[in-house]
Enzyme design. Structure first.
Site, PDB file in Angstrom:
ATOM      1  N   VAL A   1       0.859  -1.187   0.000  1.00 27.38           N
ATOM      2  CA  VAL A   1       0.000   0.000   0.000  1.00 27.38           C
ATOM      3  C   VAL A   1       0.891   1.231   0.000  1.00 27.38           C
ATOM      4  CG1 VAL A   1      -1.752   1.302   1.255  1.00 27.38           C
ATOM      5  CG2 VAL A   1      -1.865  -1.199   1.189  1.00 27.38           C
TER       6      VAL A   1
ATOM      7  N   GLU B   1      17.299 -15.071  23.186  1.00 23.09           N
ATOM      8  CA  GLU B   1      17.143 -16.350  22.493  1.00 23.09           C
ATOM      9  C   GLU B   1      18.213 -16.536  21.419  1.00 23.09           C
ATOM     10  OE1 GLU B   1      12.346 -16.882  23.288  1.00 23.09           O
ATOM     11  OE2 GLU B   1      13.036 -16.148  21.349  1.00 23.09           O
TER      12      GLU B   1
ATOM     13  N   ASP C   1       1.058  -4.529  16.702  1.00 22.05           N
ATOM     14  CA  ASP C   1       2.212  -3.693  17.062  1.00 22.05           C
ATOM     15  C   ASP C   1       2.030  -2.235  16.686  1.00 22.05           C
ATOM     16  OD1 ASP C   1       3.360  -5.997  17.958  1.00 22.05           O
ATOM     17  OD2 ASP C   1       4.926  -6.117  16.434  1.00 22.05           O
TER      18      ASP C   1
ATOM     19  N   ALA D   1       2.698 -10.914  20.105  1.00 24.75           N
ATOM     20  CA  ALA D   1       1.690 -11.611  19.301  1.00 24.75           C
ATOM     21  C   ALA D   1       0.355 -11.708  20.026  1.00 24.75           C
ATOM     22  CB  ALA D   1       2.203 -12.998  18.925  1.00 24.75           C
ATOM     23  N   GLN D   2       0.383 -11.933  21.346  1.00 29.13           N
ATOM     24  CA  GLN D   2      -0.864 -12.088  22.083  1.00 29.13           C
ATOM     25  C   GLN D   2      -1.727 -10.835  22.011  1.00 29.13           C
ATOM     26  OE1 GLN D   2      -2.820 -14.238  23.590  1.00 29.13           O
ATOM     27  NE2 GLN D   2      -1.496 -15.874  22.866  1.00 29.13           N
TER      28      GLN D   2
END
Length: 431
Positions: free
Chosen positions: A85, A176, A306, A323-324
């Site tokens: 877009v 991580e 987000d 994400a939740q």
């Protein structure tokens, strides 16, 4: 030119972005009396929490992506367009794309966030972000290529630049990545590169705050640091990387770390969407929304995930960009669209914190769940189960599970391939 989508008597909801929020909303509405248009620059959904495992040769990229068209096979009121877009025309209620103009009755922006380099152009040009599958694959190529080159380099400093890695950001992603690299150094590289002294490899994790995992508990932060230091990761707190010339990372205390690879996991900023009201844009390039996810200064444009900045009493600085939150935004907005179709008023959103987790290698993880906190092997098993459950597609779940079991039993990964795109002829111009 208009985008080729049939007009109908159904109201059209255009969803821009097929991440956790956009995909969840489309699935919520697929059987409702709306025409749904899903626009994304890719033709697949990406499972972002496992990007680092692709970068560390633990998983194939195809295991953590899922085609949109497969997710909506047989759904007659859902239309998918792979494009970007360029801008929104709020007066005409139109989106301008390279494929043409797309009209909307309601617009939902689920465009997510991109890497935030905080205005440092030198770092932006030379650091290695990890916000997409392609960036994760590029990082994998860089790591493996540099180790191949290091075998033939006799100069100590040049070899250190090739084999040492600096990770910026002590949040879940940085932690991580550092843990995965440390395990690769310990279990994999000595077998693959017996002529390379792996004791020379230094993995640095740099965090500007006084502890890791700022969004989690103090217990989780301390245990994560303990796990990392037990894997010989050099954790440096209260420090920032201020420069990177491709040879050395410069810290805020003017010290330098020799490295060719600076992995940037230090922050995000919302993706841009030209054409929206100026008053809607807030800190971090997020869009201010009300409790119905409606963008400030508009009536028919919504934002989720987000990109959305929503204040509520328990979250005066907005919801966490995880994400939740995106999926909860999407589910509530889906319910509100259903209510609107029945002539009912929308209901306000309230975020429910389901907890946070981070893994630091095998049998090492930290978890802050509602009501209790725990660390170690049990937290690691919970992390595996939660992420496996969230992956789309039965085949992907099986492939990932088999990879995890194999890696756990053999202390090895079988995906250490350097795959570069071939330079082909230029695309034929499209009219």
């Amino acid at each position: 030119m208009k985008i080729n989508i049939p007009e109908s008597d159904q109201e059209r909801i255009v969803i821009v972005g097929g991440g956790f929020g956009g995909l969840t909303l489309a699935r919520e509405l697929k059987k409702q009396n709306y025409q749904i248009v899903l626009i994304d620059k890719h033709n697949y959904h990406q499972f972002q929490p496992l990007f680092y495992q692709v970068a560390m040769s633990g998983l194939e990229p195809s295991s953590i992506v899922f085609p949109f068209r497969k997710a909506f096979q047989g759904e007659k009121n859902i239309f998918i367009r792979v494009t970007e877009v360029e801008r929104v025309d709020t007066d005409q209620k139109q989106l301008h794309t390279p494929l043409g103009i797309c009209n909307y009755d309601y617009l939902v922006l689920a465009i997510g966030a991109d890497t935030n380099f905080f205005g440092n152009e030198e770092i932006a040009q030379k650091a290695l972000p990890m916000k997409s599958v392609s960036e994760a694959l590029h990082l994998r190529n860089r790591i493996l290529t540099d180790y191949e080159i290091a075998l033939s380099v006799t100069d100590y400093e040049k070899r250190q630049q090739l084999i040492d890695i600096v990770i910026v950001g002590g949040g879940p992603t940085g932690v991580e990545v550092a843990g995965a690299l440390a395990e690769m150094k310990r279990y994999v590289l000595p077998k693959d590169y017996p002529q390379l002294n792996t004791d020379e490899i230094d993995i640095h994790l740099v965090e500007g705050a006084d502890r890791l995992l700022l969004g989690m508990s103090e217990e989780a932060a301390q245990k994560a640091q303990e796990f990392l230091e037990g894997l010989d990761v050099k954790v440096k707190l209260n420090a920032m990387v201020t420069g990177f010339d491709g040879q050395h990372a410069t810290l805020s205390d003017d010290s330098k770390i020799p490295t060719h690879k600076l992995i940037w996991a230090a922050g995000v900023a919302g993706n841009k969407m030209p054409g929206l009201p100026d008053e809607a844009l807030v800190k971090g390039r997020r869009l201010a929304v009300d409790r119905f996810n409606r963008v400030q200064g508009t009536q028919d444009i919504f934002a989720i995930g987000d990109i959305a900045y929503m204040e509520e009493p328990d979250y005066p600085k907005g919801h966490p960009q995880v994400a939740q939150a995106a999926m909860q935004h999407a589910k509530q907005l889906g319910k509100n669209f259903k209510r609107l179709s029945k002539g009912k008023e929308m209901e306000p959103f309230s975020y429910k914190d389901l907890g946070s987790m981070a893994t630091i290698g095998r049998n090492r993880a930290v978890a802050d769940l509602p009501g209790f906190k725990f660390q170690g092997a049990f937290a690691w098993l919970i992390w595996l189960f939660v992420h496996l459950f969230q992956i789309l597609g039965a085949k992907n779940k099986v492939f990932i599970f088999v990879n995890w079991v194999w890696n756990y039993l053999t202390y090895d990964q079988s995906l250490r391939l350097i795959i570069r795109p071939k330079e082909g002829p230029a695309d034929v111009a499209r009219e």
